[in-house]
Write an enzyme that holds these catalytic residues in place. Sequence first.
Site, PDB file in Angstrom:
ATOM      1  N   HIS A   1      38.525  36.561  31.732  1.00  0.00           N
ATOM      2  CA  HIS A   1      39.220  35.285  31.589  1.00  0.00           C
ATOM      3  C   HIS A   1      38.426  34.117  32.161  1.00  0.00           C
ATOM      4  O   HIS A   1      38.778  32.961  31.912  1.00  0.00           O
ATOM      5  CB  HIS A   1      40.598  35.349  32.250  1.00  0.00           C
ATOM      6  CG  HIS A   1      41.553  36.269  31.562  1.00  0.00           C
ATOM      7  ND1 HIS A   1      41.872  36.153  30.227  1.00  0.00           N
ATOM      8  CD2 HIS A   1      42.254  37.336  32.020  1.00  0.00           C
ATOM      9  CE1 HIS A   1      42.733  37.103  29.889  1.00  0.00           C
ATOM     10  NE2 HIS A   1      42.982  37.838  30.962  1.00  0.00           N
TER      11      HIS A   1
ATOM     12  N   GLU B   1      48.392  47.033  34.304  1.00  0.00           N
ATOM     13  CA  GLU B   1      48.995  45.729  34.010  1.00  0.00           C
ATOM     14  C   GLU B   1      49.934  45.760  32.807  1.00  0.00           C
ATOM     15  O   GLU B   1      50.213  44.715  32.213  1.00  0.00           O
ATOM     16  CB  GLU B   1      47.898  44.684  33.802  1.00  0.00           C
ATOM     17  CG  GLU B   1      46.785  45.082  32.856  1.00  0.00           C
ATOM     18  CD  GLU B   1      45.637  44.078  32.837  1.00  0.00           C
ATOM     19  OE1 GLU B   1      45.835  42.922  33.274  1.00  0.00           O
ATOM     20  OE2 GLU B   1      44.548  44.443  32.359  1.00  0.00           O
TER      21      GLU B   1
ATOM     22  N   ARG C   1      34.632  41.885  36.649  1.00  0.00           N
ATOM     23  CA  ARG C   1      35.670  42.291  35.701  1.00  0.00           C
ATOM     24  C   ARG C   1      35.111  42.105  34.303  1.00  0.00           C
ATOM     25  O   ARG C   1      34.796  40.990  33.882  1.00  0.00           O
ATOM     26  CB  ARG C   1      36.960  41.489  35.858  1.00  0.00           C
ATOM     27  CG  ARG C   1      38.003  41.933  34.805  1.00  0.00           C
ATOM     28  CD  ARG C   1      39.401  41.497  35.115  1.00  0.00           C
ATOM     29  NE  ARG C   1      39.612  40.063  34.946  1.00  0.00           N
ATOM     30  CZ  ARG C   1      40.818  39.480  35.012  1.00  0.00           C
ATOM     31  NH1 ARG C   1      41.902  40.219  35.257  1.00  0.00           N
ATOM     32  NH2 ARG C   1      40.935  38.176  34.868  1.00  0.00           N
TER      33      ARG C   1
ATOM     34  N   ASP D   1      23.739  47.555  35.194  1.00  0.00           N
ATOM     35  CA  ASP D   1      22.283  47.420  35.242  1.00  0.00           C
ATOM     36  C   ASP D   1      21.854  46.089  35.856  1.00  0.00           C
ATOM     37  O   ASP D   1      20.754  45.967  36.406  1.00  0.00           O
ATOM     38  CB  ASP D   1      21.679  47.550  33.840  1.00  0.00           C
ATOM     39  CG  ASP D   1      21.722  48.973  33.302  1.00  0.00           C
ATOM     40  OD1 ASP D   1      21.983  49.896  34.095  1.00  0.00           O
ATOM     41  OD2 ASP D   1      21.504  49.150  32.085  1.00  0.00           O
TER      42      ASP D   1
ATOM     43  N   ASP E   1      50.018  39.937  33.492  1.00  0.00           N
ATOM     44  CA  ASP E   1      50.247  40.806  32.338  1.00  0.00           C
ATOM     45  C   ASP E   1      51.328  41.838  32.610  1.00  0.00           C
ATOM     46  O   ASP E   1      52.105  42.182  31.713  1.00  0.00           O
ATOM     47  CB  ASP E   1      48.943  41.490  31.935  1.00  0.00           C
ATOM     48  CG  ASP E   1      48.058  40.599  31.076  1.00  0.00           C
ATOM     49  OD1 ASP E   1      48.565  40.030  30.096  1.00  0.00           O
ATOM     50  OD2 ASP E   1      46.863  40.452  31.391  1.00  0.00           O
TER      51      ASP E   1
END
Length: 260
Positions: A46, A147, A71, A85, A173
């Site tokens: 987000h 969520e 995230r 990585d 959520d």
Amino acid sequence: MRENKIQTIWAAGGTVMNGWLAIPSSISAEAMAVQGFDGLCIDMQHGAIDYQVMVTMLQAISTTNATPLVRVPWNEPGMIGKVLDAGAYGIICPMVNTRAQAEAFVAACRYAPVGHRSVGPLRASLYGGPDYFAKANETILTMAMIETQQAVDNLEEILSTPGLDSVYIGPSDLSVSMGHAPGFDPRFPKVYETIVKIAEAANRHGVVPGIHVGSVAYGQEMIDAGYRLISYLSDFRMLQWVAGNGLKALRAGTPAANTP
């Protein structure tokens, strides 16, 4: 391999104070990193952050002892591998609703034989050290977001997933999934009760519960409920908060609480 500070705090029975980054800037990431957060999460779901900017933000965080988390946008192994990585020390994965999805997420974070992450750590070996490959599986954190009502219904199975280190509550959520309005710090009785029960179940399974909060008071309630990673607001929300309150105080000609 470089220490994962979040793991160290959890192993000692402590609670992690985690910052949240939504602004695509290495400068704001560095400014947050020097505040003393135990961990910092770069939000590619987000937040307004793409991969290249994320790399520069990881570099900024690495000037401090804060553990870098990311995230990811979704439970997709290609992006998870690229983020690891680049040097993320933990992945928060959204919308994990079943045991199978949790297993797929964990496998994407782990090298064979316990997973299917492809070998090519690039910057991760610079940040983590020359023994990165040998120790990555035991150092990288896997955090599945709980969520939705579906995830709550499947909670016991999700929590029994081998290699899952933590579950992370997305309050907005979760509230929407249960028929309520989105937002930080939900007080809807059924949602609040569910959030408390998730912490109880996670701790029973040896999986660390974490949650995102919008206030210090709610964060303390969550610590009391058993949550051991607290993410507090975000750089974006804090900027809004301070700027808005400060501007109102200037226009009113009176000092306001919680403003410089």
